[in-house]
Design an enzyme around this catalytic site. Structure first.
Site, PDB file in Angstrom:
ATOM      1  N   LYS A 213      20.074  -3.807  77.143  1.00  0.00           N
ATOM      2  CA  LYS A 213      20.041  -3.442  78.557  1.00  0.00           C
ATOM      3  C   LYS A 213      21.050  -4.269  79.352  1.00  0.00           C
ATOM      4  O   LYS A 213      21.841  -3.744  80.131  1.00  0.00           O
ATOM      5  CB  LYS A 213      18.637  -3.635  79.121  1.00  0.00           C
ATOM      6  CG  LYS A 213      18.494  -3.171  80.571  1.00  0.00           C
ATOM      7  CD  LYS A 213      17.111  -3.449  81.124  1.00  0.00           C
ATOM      8  CE  LYS A 213      16.066  -2.573  80.515  1.00  0.00           C
ATOM      9  NZ  LYS A 213      14.743  -2.708  81.164  1.00  0.00           N
ATOM     10  N   GLU A 219      21.159 -12.182  69.732  1.00  0.00           N
ATOM     11  CA  GLU A 219      21.249 -11.658  68.360  1.00  0.00           C
ATOM     12  C   GLU A 219      22.003 -10.329  68.328  1.00  0.00           C
ATOM     13  O   GLU A 219      22.864 -10.098  67.468  1.00  0.00           O
ATOM     14  CB  GLU A 219      19.850 -11.458  67.763  1.00  0.00           C
ATOM     15  CG  GLU A 219      18.981 -12.696  67.738  1.00  0.00           C
ATOM     16  CD  GLU A 219      17.990 -12.724  68.889  1.00  0.00           C
ATOM     17  OE1 GLU A 219      16.844 -13.121  68.644  1.00  0.00           O
ATOM     18  OE2 GLU A 219      18.354 -12.345  70.027  1.00  0.00           O
ATOM     19  N   GLY A 273      11.016  -2.851  76.907  1.00  0.00           N
ATOM     20  CA  GLY A 273      11.648  -2.705  75.597  1.00  0.00           C
ATOM     21  C   GLY A 273      10.761  -2.048  74.560  1.00  0.00           C
ATOM     22  O   GLY A 273      11.173  -1.133  73.845  1.00  0.00           O
ATOM     23  N   ARG A 274       9.517  -2.505  74.468  1.00  0.00           N
ATOM     24  CA  ARG A 274       8.616  -1.973  73.430  1.00  0.00           C
ATOM     25  C   ARG A 274       8.109  -0.574  73.754  1.00  0.00           C
ATOM     26  O   ARG A 274       7.477   0.070  72.930  1.00  0.00           O
ATOM     27  CB  ARG A 274       7.450  -2.936  73.214  1.00  0.00           C
ATOM     28  CG  ARG A 274       6.654  -3.263  74.468  1.00  0.00           C
ATOM     29  CD  ARG A 274       5.710  -4.430  74.205  1.00  0.00           C
ATOM     30  NE  ARG A 274       5.020  -4.888  75.413  1.00  0.00           N
ATOM     31  CZ  ARG A 274       5.514  -5.749  76.296  1.00  0.00           C
ATOM     32  NH1 ARG A 274       6.732  -6.235  76.119  1.00  0.00           N
ATOM     33  NH2 ARG A 274       4.806  -6.131  77.339  1.00  0.00           N
ATOM     34  N   GLU A 360       2.650  -7.990  71.822  1.00  0.00           N
ATOM     35  CA  GLU A 360       3.514  -8.461  72.904  1.00  0.00           C
ATOM     36  C   GLU A 360       2.935  -8.061  74.257  1.00  0.00           C
ATOM     37  O   GLU A 360       3.104  -8.768  75.247  1.00  0.00           O
ATOM     38  CB  GLU A 360       4.923  -7.896  72.737  1.00  0.00           C
ATOM     39  CG  GLU A 360       5.970  -8.607  73.586  1.00  0.00           C
ATOM     40  CD  GLU A 360       7.394  -8.240  73.207  1.00  0.00           C
ATOM     41  OE1 GLU A 360       8.029  -9.007  72.464  1.00  0.00           O
ATOM     42  OE2 GLU A 360       7.863  -7.163  73.638  1.00  0.00           O
ATOM     43  N   HIS A 391      -4.700  -1.317  47.287  1.00  0.00           N
ATOM     44  CA  HIS A 391      -4.389  -2.196  46.160  1.00  0.00           C
ATOM     45  C   HIS A 391      -3.774  -3.510  46.637  1.00  0.00           C
ATOM     46  O   HIS A 391      -3.178  -4.249  45.845  1.00  0.00           O
ATOM     47  CB  HIS A 391      -3.452  -1.482  45.190  1.00  0.00           C
ATOM     48  CG  HIS A 391      -4.048  -0.242  44.605  1.00  0.00           C
ATOM     49  ND1 HIS A 391      -4.807  -0.247  43.449  1.00  0.00           N
ATOM     50  CD2 HIS A 391      -4.035   1.040  45.037  1.00  0.00           C
ATOM     51  CE1 HIS A 391      -5.212   0.985  43.188  1.00  0.00           C
ATOM     52  NE2 HIS A 391      -4.761   1.784  44.140  1.00  0.00           N
ATOM     53  N   LYS A 516      13.331 -18.917  72.661  1.00  0.00           N
ATOM     54  CA  LYS A 516      14.744 -18.590  72.883  1.00  0.00           C
ATOM     55  C   LYS A 516      15.467 -19.738  73.578  1.00  0.00           C
ATOM     56  O   LYS A 516      16.606 -20.071  73.242  1.00  0.00           O
ATOM     57  CB  LYS A 516      14.856 -17.320  73.728  1.00  0.00           C
ATOM     58  CG  LYS A 516      14.578 -16.041  72.992  1.00  0.00           C
ATOM     59  CD  LYS A 516      15.166 -14.866  73.760  1.00  0.00           C
ATOM     60  CE  LYS A 516      14.121 -14.054  74.418  1.00  0.00           C
ATOM     61  NZ  LYS A 516      14.634 -12.879  75.130  1.00  0.00           N
TER      62      LYS A 516
END
Length: 568
Positions: A213, A219, A273-274, A360, A391, A516
């Site tokens: 954005k 990153e 964001g999410r 979050e 399993h 961060k």
């Protein structure tokens, strides 16, 4: 605000606390014998069936939860979200991901302005661009069609689109539309992720979508610069404008990076964001891979649930019921975790996406007014497709800790297999487990049953299943793009309901900031130590020791290294 505003201080919360003692005296074996109760705990909407009869709850419990919702002003809060009120108060923003998938003619206001025309302007732009790329009228700098796409983004810019992409990969319509194309996602700053993404790809036929954005995410931008180098070192710097586009609102930095601002696709600060998979964050790479027609069906599925969530009465409202049941399990029965168990390999990335959306959003320690909470919020989400999970961790679910489970089944497989002579099809074998596991958790197996089966006495304790372990089941008619959109929106709104009841802000994420900030200090230290030989300073003993060990063991890294890209 005084603590009297907290939901835990209401009569309705206290009533549920007292009610827990009654529920503890009742086993699911007994509750499941009440057919009328079970009928009342099944809700259907638009082809989706929810069965929550295996929850440790009576009809009286559900009624008490509705009263709790009323005390928490749930309906007013839902209306506030859809009306564009700034319910994300710590960032002073509206929360309008529902606007991203609303019909063109709808009206949804933020600050008095209808945002829907802006949304559709971007959707139309993405449709036009993706169709140009797919039909070969937008080509790379050497004239070759761009058949490979790498989307760079992290967190919500990665997990949501990856979930949808993985779910669509085996849908027959989507498969046909994606022939000859590849879509990959580069998220981690780890160079291994870069290596895996570019291996086997030719820069001449690759388009990179940079999702940030602000165009400042550390990153993402390092990965973007890495892929810019990968493209320009082979095709020249001028190739960037043809081989890289952006999903961003910072047109100045987009242009400085070398991307034509006309090839930047916007989204808005009212999109978290999410919750952004239905924005350009997800729609652009997914449209490049599958075509806008398929992606539009996904958006319509999500919109269907949006309208259901907004208008359905609470007793027929799937996201509201799911959210209230999560409150019941976490805050009253004391079950902090939730297993998301889709019986479809196509949904293998669902749990990791919902893990972020849920944890979050609702992993908060203070109320929306800043009051420290005397109760815990949020759920620990994890999951794996069935039958793989059986399993892996089902042993703990059956005989260890009590973990409420979401079982998600699909009536029609995307890729059916039938073998002549087999008792059942592959999909029926899968679904046999989908139907069996909730009952195994609910009923368990008693020592008396084992004794009648002549199980040796010393093994009876080991083979006893206590049962009384809650679950719910969602049955989808198929797993088309439309159904995938429905499933996404169900979970998004369920999580919002939980936050509304707990009285927290489910739409900020201050908890990710501290790490961060500290990483920035470490980054400066590594630069100073590598380039100028400066000693490690300003950290505690433990961190100093680890940093010195790291620097010493990697001392072969040159002080001013030349550009090096991975080769596999």
């Amino acid at each position: 605000m005084a603590s009297s505003a907290l939901i835990c201080n209401t009569e309705q919360w206290n009533d549920l606390k007292i009610h827990v003692e009654d529920i503890k005296k009742t086993h699911l074996r007994e509750l499941m014998s009440d057919t009328e109760r079970c009928k009342s705990m099944m809700v259907e909407f638009d082809g989706i069936l929810l069965d929550y009869s295996r929850q440790r709850a009576t009809l009286g419990t559900v009624d008490k939860l509705f009263k709790l919702a009323e005390a928490a002003h749930l309906k007013e809060k839902i209306n506030g979200m859809f009306n564009g009120e700034r319910i994300n108060s710590t960032e002073n923003r509206s929360v309008l991901h529902v606007a991203l998938r609303t019909p063109r003619e709808a009206i949804i206001n933020s600050d008095g302005k209808n945002v829907v025309p802006d949304v559709w302007e971007v959707l139309d732009k993405m449709k036009e661009f993706s169709e140009k790329v797919r039909r070969g009228s937008w080509v790379g700098v050497t004239g070759k069609p761009l058949t490979n796409v790498i989307a760079i983004g992290i967190g919500g810019s990665f997990l949501g689109p990856l979930f949808v992409h993985t779910a669509l990969q085996t849908d027959p319509e989507a498969v046909e539309c994606a022939k000859g194309r590849q879509l990959r996602f580069l998220a981690n700053v780890d160079p291994i992720d870069v290596a895996r993404n570019i291996t086997g790809l030719n820069p001449e036929t690759t388009l990179v979508v940079v999702v940030s954005k602000t165009f400042t995410t550390a990153e993402t931008m390092l990965n973007a610069r890495t892929l810019r180098e990968w493209i320009s070192s082979t095709l020249g710097p001028e190739a960037v404008a043809k081989h890289m586009v952006a999903v961003s609102t910072n047109l100045k930095l987009v242009q400085e990076f070398g991307i034509d601002p006309d090839n930047a696709f916007a989204f808005w600060d009212w999109v978290g964001g999410r919750y952004s998979v239905c924005s350009a964050v997800g729609v652009l790479p997914l449209s490049l891979q599958y075509g806008f027609t398929v992606v539009e069906k996904f958006l319509k599925g999500a919109s269907s649930i949006d309208q259901h969530f907004y208008s359905a009465p609470f007793d027929k409202n799937i996201p509201v019921l799911l959210g209230l049941l999560s409150i019941w399990n976490v805050s009253f029965l004391g079950y902090p975790a939730r297993a998301i168990l889709p019986y479809s390999q196509a949904l293998e990335k669902l749990a990791s996406h919902i893990q972020q959306v849920s944890m979050e959003s609702n992993g908060k320690g203070v109320s929306i007014d800043g009051v420290v909470l005397p109760y815990e919020t949020g759920e620990i989400d994890f999951g794996e497709p069935g039958t793989n999970g059986q399993h892996s961790f089902y042993q703990l679910i059956h005989q260890g800790r009590v973990i409420p489970c979401d079982f998600i089944g699909v009536v029609k497989s995307q890729q059916p297999v039938y073998l002549k002579g087999e008792i059942v099809s592959n999909h029926d074998e899968l679904m046999s487990n989908f139907f069996a596991q909730p009952d195994a958790l609910a009923y368990g197996k008693t020592p008396e049953q084992l004794h009648k089966e002549n199980v040796p006495r010393h093994l009876i304790p080991h083979k006893t299943f206590s049962g009384n372990r809650p679950s719910l089941s969602l049955l989808l008619p198929s797993l088309s793009a439309y159904n995938i959109g429905q499933l996404l929106a169900i979970y998004e709104h369920r999580i919002a309901v939980e936050g509304f009841i707990w009285g927290i802000n489910s739409f900020d994420q201050w908890g990710v900031e501290l790490g961060k900030s500290l990483a920035s200090q470490v980054r400066k230290q590594l630069h100073a130590s590598r380039r100028q030989g400066k000693p490690v300073e300003g950290f505690n003993f433990s961190t100093t020791t680890m940093l010195e060990r790291y620097l010493k063991a990697s001392s072969d890294v040159p002080q001013d290294p030349p550009t090096l890209l991975p080769h596999m």
